[in-house]
Motif scaffolding. Structure first.
Motif, mmCIF file in Angstrom:
data_model
loop_
_atom_site.group_PDB
_atom_site.id
_atom_site.type_symbol
_atom_site.label_atom_id
_atom_site.label_comp_id
_atom_site.label_asym_id
_atom_site.label_seq_id
_atom_site.Cartn_x
_atom_site.Cartn_y
_atom_site.Cartn_z
ATOM 1 N N GLY A 33 0.821 -1.198 0.000
ATOM 2 C CA GLY A 33 0.000 0.000 0.000
ATOM 3 C C GLY A 33 0.859 1.254 0.000
ATOM 4 N N THR A 34 1.910 1.244 -0.809
ATOM 5 C CA THR A 34 2.833 2.380 -0.824
ATOM 6 C C THR A 34 2.125 3.672 -1.234
ATOM 7 O OG1 THR A 34 4.741 0.969 -1.261
ATOM 8 C CG2 THR A 34 4.966 3.283 -1.830
ATOM 9 N N ARG A 35 1.184 3.582 -2.161
ATOM 10 C CA ARG A 35 0.451 4.797 -2.539
ATOM 11 C C ARG A 35 -0.273 5.379 -1.331
ATOM 12 N NH1 ARG A 35 -0.182 1.790 -7.320
ATOM 13 N NH2 ARG A 35 0.595 2.877 -9.181
ATOM 14 N N SER A 36 -0.880 4.525 -0.515
ATOM 15 C CA SER A 36 -1.551 5.004 0.692
ATOM 16 C C SER A 36 -0.551 5.641 1.650
ATOM 17 C CB SER A 36 -2.269 3.846 1.397
ATOM 18 O OG SER A 36 -3.323 3.365 0.605
ATOM 19 N N PHE A 37 0.628 5.021 1.737
ATOM 20 C CA PHE A 37 1.681 5.583 2.592
ATOM 21 C C PHE A 37 2.039 6.998 2.144
ATOM 22 C CE2 PHE A 37 6.170 6.380 3.479
ATOM 23 C CZ PHE A 37 6.240 6.107 4.840
ATOM 24 N N THR A 38 2.207 7.182 0.836
ATOM 25 C CA THR A 38 2.592 8.498 0.336
ATOM 26 C C THR A 38 1.479 9.530 0.495
ATOM 27 O OG1 THR A 38 1.887 8.007 -1.942
ATOM 28 C CG2 THR A 38 4.168 7.473 -1.346
ATOM 29 N N GLU A 39 0.236 9.061 0.598
ATOM 30 C CA GLU A 39 -0.901 9.970 0.788
ATOM 31 C C GLU A 39 -1.149 10.298 2.256
ATOM 32 O OE1 GLU A 39 -3.953 7.746 -1.089
ATOM 33 O OE2 GLU A 39 -3.220 8.137 -3.129
ATOM 34 N N ARG B 129 -10.220 -1.644 0.297
ATOM 35 C CA ARG B 129 -9.057 -1.148 1.018
ATOM 36 C C ARG B 129 -7.864 -1.252 0.064
ATOM 37 N NH1 ARG B 129 -12.808 -0.288 3.715
ATOM 38 N NH2 ARG B 129 -13.065 -0.355 5.973
ATOM 39 N N PRO B 130 -6.948 -0.294 0.055
ATOM 40 C CA PRO B 130 -5.894 -0.291 -0.958
ATOM 41 C C PRO B 130 -4.858 -1.402 -0.817
ATOM 42 C CG PRO B 130 -5.600 1.523 0.579
ATOM 43 C CD PRO B 130 -6.934 0.925 0.878
ATOM 44 N N SER B 131 -4.622 -1.892 0.393
ATOM 45 C CA SER B 131 -3.603 -2.920 0.610
ATOM 46 C C SER B 131 -4.218 -4.312 0.469
ATOM 47 C CB SER B 131 -2.988 -2.764 2.007
ATOM 48 O OG SER B 131 -2.315 -3.932 2.404
ATOM 49 N N LEU B 132 -3.681 -5.113 -0.448
ATOM 50 C CA LEU B 132 -4.169 -6.488 -0.592
ATOM 51 C C LEU B 132 -3.955 -7.291 0.686
ATOM 52 C CD1 LEU B 132 -3.064 -7.462 -4.211
ATOM 53 C CD2 LEU B 132 -5.384 -7.588 -3.308
ATOM 54 N N ALA B 133 -2.806 -7.101 1.315
ATOM 55 C CA ALA B 133 -2.544 -7.822 2.562
ATOM 56 C C ALA B 133 -3.587 -7.478 3.619
ATOM 57 C CB ALA B 133 -1.141 -7.497 3.072
ATOM 58 N N TYR B 134 -3.909 -6.203 3.742
ATOM 59 C CA TYR B 134 -4.905 -5.772 4.730
ATOM 60 C C TYR B 134 -6.279 -6.339 4.390
ATOM 61 C CZ TYR B 134 -7.361 -2.535 7.907
ATOM 62 O OH TYR B 134 -8.133 -1.974 8.900
ATOM 63 N N ARG B 135 -6.637 -6.380 3.108
ATOM 64 C CA ARG B 135 -7.925 -6.967 2.714
ATOM 65 C C ARG B 135 -8.025 -8.412 3.195
ATOM 66 N NH1 ARG B 135 -8.046 -5.524 -3.648
ATOM 67 N NH2 ARG B 135 -6.671 -3.717 -3.409
ATOM 68 N N LEU B 136 -6.965 -9.171 2.974
ATOM 69 C CA LEU B 136 -6.977 -10.570 3.397
ATOM 70 C C LEU B 136 -7.069 -10.672 4.921
ATOM 71 C CD1 LEU B 136 -4.323 -11.832 0.874
ATOM 72 C CD2 LEU B 136 -6.627 -12.782 1.082
ATOM 73 N N ALA B 137 -6.332 -9.817 5.629
ATOM 74 C CA ALA B 137 -6.384 -9.850 7.094
ATOM 75 C C ALA B 137 -7.790 -9.534 7.593
ATOM 76 C CB ALA B 137 -5.378 -8.853 7.661
ATOM 77 N N LEU B 138 -8.461 -8.593 6.953
ATOM 78 C CA LEU B 138 -9.820 -8.230 7.366
ATOM 79 C C LEU B 138 -10.802 -9.375 7.149
ATOM 80 C CD1 LEU B 138 -9.884 -4.575 6.023
ATOM 81 C CD2 LEU B 138 -10.117 -5.249 8.422
ATOM 82 N N VAL B 139 -10.576 -10.179 6.117
ATOM 83 C CA VAL B 139 -11.406 -11.377 5.920
ATOM 84 C C VAL B 139 -11.131 -12.379 7.034
ATOM 85 C CG1 VAL B 139 -11.881 -13.331 4.389
ATOM 86 C CG2 VAL B 139 -11.556 -11.036 3.430
ATOM 87 N N GLY B 140 -9.848 -12.589 7.368
ATOM 88 C CA GLY B 140 -9.523 -13.483 8.472
ATOM 89 C C GLY B 140 -10.129 -13.022 9.786
ATOM 90 N N GLN B 141 -10.192 -11.730 9.971
ATOM 91 C CA GLN B 141 -10.754 -11.153 11.199
ATOM 92 C C GLN B 141 -12.266 -11.282 11.250
ATOM 93 O OE1 GLN B 141 -9.766 -7.015 11.571
ATOM 94 N NE2 GLN B 141 -10.920 -6.726 13.465
ATOM 95 N N GLY B 142 -12.902 -11.488 10.096
ATOM 96 C CA GLY B 142 -14.367 -11.523 10.053
ATOM 97 C C GLY B 142 -14.990 -10.152 9.914
#
Length: 266
Positions: free
Chosen positions: A89-95, A179-192
């Motif tokens: 999510g580097t674009r999000s980081f820069t924003e 959500r812009p980060s693919l990793a975060y999207r997957l984590a949010l699915v794991g979280q429910g």
């Protein structure tokens, strides 16, 4: 080995957060990668340098695959490999957003065995070791129990809802979020927090590896866009899209994707 690799990844992820947050996202020096591969900042490179020094030193027999390191074939000869995205999510980081993440994983013979996704600005640390469940800040997490795709909330970029990707052009009527980060999207699915996620375009392994295990250990299913199990540490480290959800929703999503649409860019 998961029992010993997970604490190593957690420690490295927290150190990554300390390094990255020293930089002010919008003011961090930035470059654009060749061929439209996206931006990279001095924070990405600083985190990568620390990880590339620390992790292989702790596990000298492991291979190395990172978004910010020139790839070599050396990793293909190793049974275990680190798969790293210093900042997803580097674009999000820069924003100046808070939704970027550090994504760290170990894969053994193509299967992820230990994984961490860490969002330092949100104080969220997702972790999993094979056979030991998934956690958020140390507390167990599980995928949602939503059964009906029409009431499900799915994380997906809007182009994935183009009718060309779906059987007979019928796009499932789920609720879409993003959500812009693919990793975060997957984590949010794991979280429910969300019922599923999908991306129908080819996806880099470093964006997906950690989330793959977190979803699975939380009771979900994570596959490529055609429902095939993910295998990591490929010679060309890209996957054929990703679907992640609890078992009933995963089946509904996978059954409705047109297998002949693989060549269509979402």
């Amino acid at each position: 080995m998961p029992a010993t690799d997970l604490p190593l990844l957690i420690e490295a992820a927290r150190e990554s957060g300390k390094i990255a947050t020293r930089y002010s996202g919008s003011k961090a020096q930035r470059w654009d990668k060749p061929d439209g591969a996206g931006p990279v900042t001095e924070a990405d490179l600083a985190v990568n340098a620390m990880l590339e020094q620390r992790l292989p030193s702790a596990r000298p027999g492991y291979g190395w695959l990172s978004e910010e390191t020139e790839d070599t074939q050396h990793r293909l000869s190793r049974d275990r490999v680190f798969i790293i995205d210093p900042i997803d999510g580097t674009r999000s980081f820069t924003e100046g957003s808070s939704t970027w993440a550090h994504s760290l994983a170990v894969a053994e013979h193509g299967q992820v065995t230990a994984a961490v996704i860490y969002l330092p600005l949100r104080d969220l640390l997702y972790a999993a070791a094979k056979g030991q469940g998934a956690t958020l800040n140390g507390a167990p997490i599980v995928v949602s129990d939503t059964q009906d795709i029409t009431t499900a909330e799915i994380l997906a970029a809007k182009p994935n809802l183009d009718s060309r990707h779906w059987c007979q052009g019928r796009v499932p009527q789920f609720r879409r979020n993003y959500r812009p980060s693919l990793a975060y999207r997957l984590a949010l699915v794991g979280q429910g927090r969300f019922d599923g996620m999908l991306t129908l375009r080819p996806s880099w392994e470093w964006d997906i590896a950690a989330g793959d295990l977190i979803v699975q250990e939380a009771g979900g299913i994570c596959t490529d866009r055609l429902g095939a199990p993910l295998r990591l540490n490929n010679p060309h480290p890209r996957l054929n899209g990703v679907i992640a959800a609890n078992p009933p929703l995963h089946r509904q999503l996978a059954d409705q994707i047109d297998p002949d649409s693989a060549g269509i860019a979402p």
